[in-house]
Structure formats: structure tokens, C-alpha cells
Design a protein around this motif. Structure first.
Motif, PDB file in Angstrom:
ATOM      1  N   VAL A 187      57.440  11.504  10.966  1.00  0.00           N
ATOM      2  CA  VAL A 187      56.732  11.126   9.747  1.00  0.00           C
ATOM      3  C   VAL A 187      55.524  12.041   9.581  1.00  0.00           C
ATOM      4  CG1 VAL A 187      55.353   9.293   8.674  1.00  0.00           C
ATOM      5  CG2 VAL A 187      57.521   8.726   9.779  1.00  0.00           C
ATOM      6  N   GLY A 188      55.370  12.582   8.384  1.00  0.00           N
ATOM      7  CA  GLY A 188      54.261  13.454   8.065  1.00  0.00           C
ATOM      8  C   GLY A 188      54.574  14.933   8.181  1.00  0.00           C
ATOM      9  N   ASP A 189      55.711  15.291   8.783  1.00  0.00           N
ATOM     10  CA  ASP A 189      56.079  16.705   8.873  1.00  0.00           C
ATOM     11  C   ASP A 189      56.286  17.280   7.480  1.00  0.00           C
ATOM     12  OD1 ASP A 189      56.084  16.682  11.646  1.00  0.00           O
ATOM     13  OD2 ASP A 189      58.274  16.600  11.836  1.00  0.00           O
ATOM     14  N   MET A 190      55.788  18.478   7.257  1.00  0.00           N
ATOM     15  CA  MET A 190      56.033  19.221   6.021  1.00  0.00           C
ATOM     16  C   MET A 190      57.251  20.088   6.257  1.00  0.00           C
ATOM     17  SD  MET A 190      54.943  19.831   2.980  1.00  0.00           S
ATOM     18  CE  MET A 190      55.440  20.998   1.738  1.00  0.00           C
ATOM     19  N   VAL A 191      58.258  19.945   5.392  1.00  0.00           N
ATOM     20  CA  VAL A 191      59.486  20.718   5.552  1.00  0.00           C
ATOM     21  C   VAL A 191      59.772  21.520   4.286  1.00  0.00           C
ATOM     22  CG1 VAL A 191      60.479  19.087   7.212  1.00  0.00           C
ATOM     23  CG2 VAL A 191      60.987  18.815   4.785  1.00  0.00           C
ATOM     24  N   TYR A 192      60.492  22.617   4.473  1.00  0.00           N
ATOM     25  CA  TYR A 192      61.000  23.419   3.366  1.00  0.00           C
ATOM     26  C   TYR A 192      62.512  23.490   3.520  1.00  0.00           C
ATOM     27  CZ  TYR A 192      56.277  24.857   2.252  1.00  0.00           C
ATOM     28  OH  TYR A 192      54.953  24.862   1.889  1.00  0.00           O
ATOM     29  N   LEU A 193      63.229  22.975   2.526  1.00  0.00           N
ATOM     30  CA  LEU A 193      64.686  22.931   2.556  1.00  0.00           C
ATOM     31  C   LEU A 193      65.274  24.154   1.878  1.00  0.00           C
ATOM     32  CD1 LEU A 193      65.201  19.237   1.420  1.00  0.00           C
ATOM     33  CD2 LEU A 193      65.688  20.156   3.686  1.00  0.00           C
ATOM     34  N   SER A 194      66.270  24.757   2.519  1.00  0.00           N
ATOM     35  CA  SER A 194      67.023  25.848   1.920  1.00  0.00           C
ATOM     36  C   SER A 194      68.504  25.577   2.142  1.00  0.00           C
ATOM     37  CB  SER A 194      66.649  27.199   2.551  1.00  0.00           C
ATOM     38  OG  SER A 194      65.289  27.505   2.286  1.00  0.00           O
ATOM     39  N   GLY A 195      69.317  26.068   1.248  1.00  0.00           N
ATOM     40  CA  GLY A 195      70.760  25.872   1.335  1.00  0.00           C
ATOM     41  C   GLY A 195      71.239  24.960   0.222  1.00  0.00           C
TER      42      GLY A 195
ATOM     43  N   ASN B 111      70.388   8.160  12.580  1.00  0.00           N
ATOM     44  CA  ASN B 111      69.728   9.445  12.829  1.00  0.00           C
ATOM     45  C   ASN B 111      69.627  10.256  11.536  1.00  0.00           C
ATOM     46  OD1 ASN B 111      68.385  11.402  14.383  1.00  0.00           O
ATOM     47  ND2 ASN B 111      70.268  12.538  14.691  1.00  0.00           N
ATOM     48  N   ALA B 112      69.052   9.614  10.528  1.00  0.00           N
ATOM     49  CA  ALA B 112      68.809  10.254   9.240  1.00  0.00           C
ATOM     50  C   ALA B 112      67.334  10.068   8.898  1.00  0.00           C
ATOM     51  CB  ALA B 112      69.700   9.638   8.162  1.00  0.00           C
ATOM     52  N   VAL B 113      66.861  10.811   7.924  1.00  0.00           N
ATOM     53  CA  VAL B 113      65.466  10.709   7.507  1.00  0.00           C
ATOM     54  C   VAL B 113      65.380  10.675   5.990  1.00  0.00           C
ATOM     55  CG1 VAL B 113      64.524  11.837   9.572  1.00  0.00           C
ATOM     56  CG2 VAL B 113      65.076  13.223   7.560  1.00  0.00           C
ATOM     57  N   TYR B 114      64.215  10.284   5.516  1.00  0.00           N
ATOM     58  CA  TYR B 114      63.884  10.250   4.098  1.00  0.00           C
ATOM     59  C   TYR B 114      62.643  11.094   3.906  1.00  0.00           C
ATOM     60  CZ  TYR B 114      61.832   8.171  -0.168  1.00  0.00           C
ATOM     61  OH  TYR B 114      61.264   7.967  -1.396  1.00  0.00           O
ATOM     62  N   ALA B 115      62.653  11.939   2.898  1.00  0.00           N
ATOM     63  CA  ALA B 115      61.497  12.775   2.590  1.00  0.00           C
ATOM     64  C   ALA B 115      61.126  12.589   1.133  1.00  0.00           C
ATOM     65  CB  ALA B 115      61.795  14.245   2.872  1.00  0.00           C
ATOM     66  N   VAL B 116      59.846  12.686   0.856  1.00  0.00           N
ATOM     67  CA  VAL B 116      59.365  12.566  -0.521  1.00  0.00           C
ATOM     68  C   VAL B 116      58.998  13.951  -1.026  1.00  0.00           C
ATOM     69  CG1 VAL B 116      58.609  10.186  -0.324  1.00  0.00           C
ATOM     70  CG2 VAL B 116      57.016  12.014   0.262  1.00  0.00           C
TER      71      VAL B 116
ATOM     72  N   ILE C 222      58.026  16.191   2.326  1.00  0.00           N
ATOM     73  CA  ILE C 222      57.319  15.605   3.461  1.00  0.00           C
ATOM     74  C   ILE C 222      58.195  14.491   4.026  1.00  0.00           C
ATOM     75  CG2 ILE C 222      55.273  14.289   4.191  1.00  0.00           C
ATOM     76  CD1 ILE C 222      53.810  15.673   1.801  1.00  0.00           C
ATOM     77  N   ILE C 223      58.427  14.498   5.331  1.00  0.00           N
ATOM     78  CA  ILE C 223      59.219  13.442   5.953  1.00  0.00           C
ATOM     79  C   ILE C 223      58.438  12.138   5.805  1.00  0.00           C
ATOM     80  CG2 ILE C 223      60.267  12.588   8.089  1.00  0.00           C
ATOM     81  CD1 ILE C 223      61.612  15.120   6.870  1.00  0.00           C
ATOM     82  N   ALA C 224      59.078  11.133   5.165  1.00  0.00           N
ATOM     83  CA  ALA C 224      58.402   9.875   4.860  1.00  0.00           C
ATOM     84  C   ALA C 224      58.939   8.700   5.670  1.00  0.00           C
ATOM     85  CB  ALA C 224      58.510   9.568   3.361  1.00  0.00           C
ATOM     86  N   ALA C 225      60.117   8.828   6.266  1.00  0.00           N
ATOM     87  CA  ALA C 225      60.653   7.777   7.132  1.00  0.00           C
ATOM     88  C   ALA C 225      61.516   8.441   8.190  1.00  0.00           C
ATOM     89  CB  ALA C 225      61.470   6.757   6.337  1.00  0.00           C
ATOM     90  N   ALA C 226      61.217   8.139   9.453  1.00  0.00           N
ATOM     91  CA  ALA C 226      61.966   8.682  10.579  1.00  0.00           C
ATOM     92  C   ALA C 226      61.708   7.809  11.793  1.00  0.00           C
ATOM     93  CB  ALA C 226      61.542  10.126  10.870  1.00  0.00           C
TER      94      ALA C 226
ATOM     95  N   ARG D  47      59.932   4.465  11.492  1.00  0.00           N
ATOM     96  CA  ARG D  47      58.576   4.421  10.947  1.00  0.00           C
ATOM     97  C   ARG D  47      58.577   4.952   9.518  1.00  0.00           C
ATOM     98  NH1 ARG D  47      54.787   7.697  13.196  1.00  0.00           N
ATOM     99  NH2 ARG D  47      53.275   6.433  12.068  1.00  0.00           N
ATOM    100  N   SER D  48      57.580   4.555   8.748  1.00  0.00           N
ATOM    101  CA  SER D  48      57.447   4.992   7.367  1.00  0.00           C
ATOM    102  C   SER D  48      56.020   5.448   7.107  1.00  0.00           C
ATOM    103  CB  SER D  48      57.797   3.856   6.417  1.00  0.00           C
ATOM    104  OG  SER D  48      57.455   4.175   5.090  1.00  0.00           O
ATOM    105  N   ILE D  49      55.879   6.494   6.327  1.00  0.00           N
ATOM    106  CA  ILE D  49      54.562   6.988   5.937  1.00  0.00           C
ATOM    107  C   ILE D  49      53.809   5.950   5.096  1.00  0.00           C
ATOM    108  CG2 ILE D  49      55.211   8.146   3.780  1.00  0.00           C
ATOM    109  CD1 ILE D  49      53.555  10.563   4.757  1.00  0.00           C
ATOM    110  N   TYR D  50      54.537   5.015   4.532  1.00  0.00           N
ATOM    111  CA  TYR D  50      53.939   4.006   3.658  1.00  0.00           C
ATOM    112  C   TYR D  50      53.445   2.772   4.412  1.00  0.00           C
ATOM    113  CZ  TYR D  50      55.906   6.889   0.011  1.00  0.00           C
ATOM    114  OH  TYR D  50      56.206   7.941  -0.801  1.00  0.00           O
ATOM    115  N   GLU D  51      53.573   2.762   5.737  1.00  0.00           N
ATOM    116  CA  GLU D  51      53.114   1.602   6.527  1.00  0.00           C
ATOM    117  C   GLU D  51      51.612   1.491   6.505  1.00  0.00           C
ATOM    118  OE1 GLU D  51      54.834   2.446  10.360  1.00  0.00           O
ATOM    119  OE2 GLU D  51      56.736   1.584   9.769  1.00  0.00           O
TER     120      GLU D  51
END
Length: 169
Positions: A19-27, A114-119, A158-162, A165-169
């Protein structure tokens, strides 16, 4: 620190995100929202998902419609969208991309599969400039809410749930 991600995403890559990681998606990423995601879940549950001609394993689904105005996130906690997250994660989707807080049950389901949610912020001009290709993958009768396939370069999120845990907690 930012993390470069390239689709398809492996279990190891997903396990390394927090949670909180900044990611850049390509593909390539799939795009769908409340009109199409229940159809995809129904096909997955009915064993007909291969008819789509797209691979769910390791995929990313962006909760958006694709229109001439560009792409921008829709609220992932809409009933039809949020209800698709657990079954699609079980079916191989590794990252769900949208906006807004998810219910604790959905965050737990992400962990289980083993999945995540990003905003992603609603910045259609930026995302449009980072979209290299687009095509309608299925359900063209739904117009901008059909299932679309985009090829993107460095989509910011930004990874928001992993890991339960959730960034919104």
C-alpha cells in the motif's frame, strides 16, 4: 520510489507491492466498467472466457470507459464493478485500476487471490498521451462501455489495497 510494471504481471511482482507504492504500468491492459464486467464474470463462471480472445492471467483491468474524450477512472466501488473484483482476481486478474475506497471484504478477497487494487487520478489528458493503441475487444454494442484493450506506456497509479490492507483505512 516508483516501480515500473510491465504486463502481464506475475504473482511474485504482485507479492512485492505494498500500500502506498507508486507504480507505472506499461503493456496491454483491459478496460471495462459496470456494463461489461458482470458479463466477463458470467463468462468466467460459465467456462466460456476463452471466447473473448484476451488473457486474464496476469492482466490489469482499468475501471473506465473508452471514448473520444480519452480514458479516466470511474468509481470502483460501484456495485457491478466491486462485485467483479473477487471473481476476476480468482480468474487471474492481478491488478484492478480505478478510484475510490473498496469494502473490507473486497480488500480481503484481493489478498486471498494475490491481487491488488490501485487508484489513478482522473487525468484524461495525461492518460490519453500514454495510450499507444486501443481496440474494442468484446461487446462492441456497449459502445464506450464495451471491453477495450489498450497498449499503454507508464500509466501512473498508487497501490491502494494489498495484503489485506487499504490506503483508505
Amino acid at each position: 520510489m516508483s516501480i515500473e510494471l510491465k504486463t502481464p504481471l506475475s504473482d511474485d511482482v504482485i507479492s512485492s507491492l505494498n500500500v502506498g507504492d507508486m507504480v507505472y504500468l506499461s503493456g496491454y491492459i483491459l478496460c471495462g466498467r459496470d456494463a461489461v464486467l458482470p458479463k466477463i464474470v458470467s463468462m468466467l463462471e460459465g467456462g466460456t472466457i476463452s471466447q473473448l480472445g484476451v488473457e486474464l492471467q496476469g492482466s490489469v483491468i482499468f475501471h473506465t470507459a473508452v471514448s473520444p474524450a480519452g480514458v479516466g477512472p470511474t468509481s470502483s466501488n460501484k456495485l457491478e464493478i466491486e462485485n467483479s473484483i473477487a471473481p476476476l482476481s480468482a480468474g487471474g486478474v492481478k491488478l484492478h485500476l480505478g478510484k475510490g475506497a473498496l469494502h473490507p471484504e473486497t480488500v480481503a478477497a484481493l489478498k486471498q487471490h494475490n491481487a491488488v487494487y490501485a487508484v489513478i487520478p482522473p487525468v484524461t489528458a495525461l492518460l490519453g498521451a500514454r495510450t499507444l493503441e486501443q481496440r474494442t475487444a468484446a461487446f462492441p454494442e456497449l459502445g464506450m462501455e464495451a471491453l477495450h484493450l489498450l497498449k499503454v506506456e507508464r500509466f501512473p497509479a498508487i497501490i491502494a489495497a494489498a495484503k489485506g490492507r487499504s490506503i483508505y483505512e
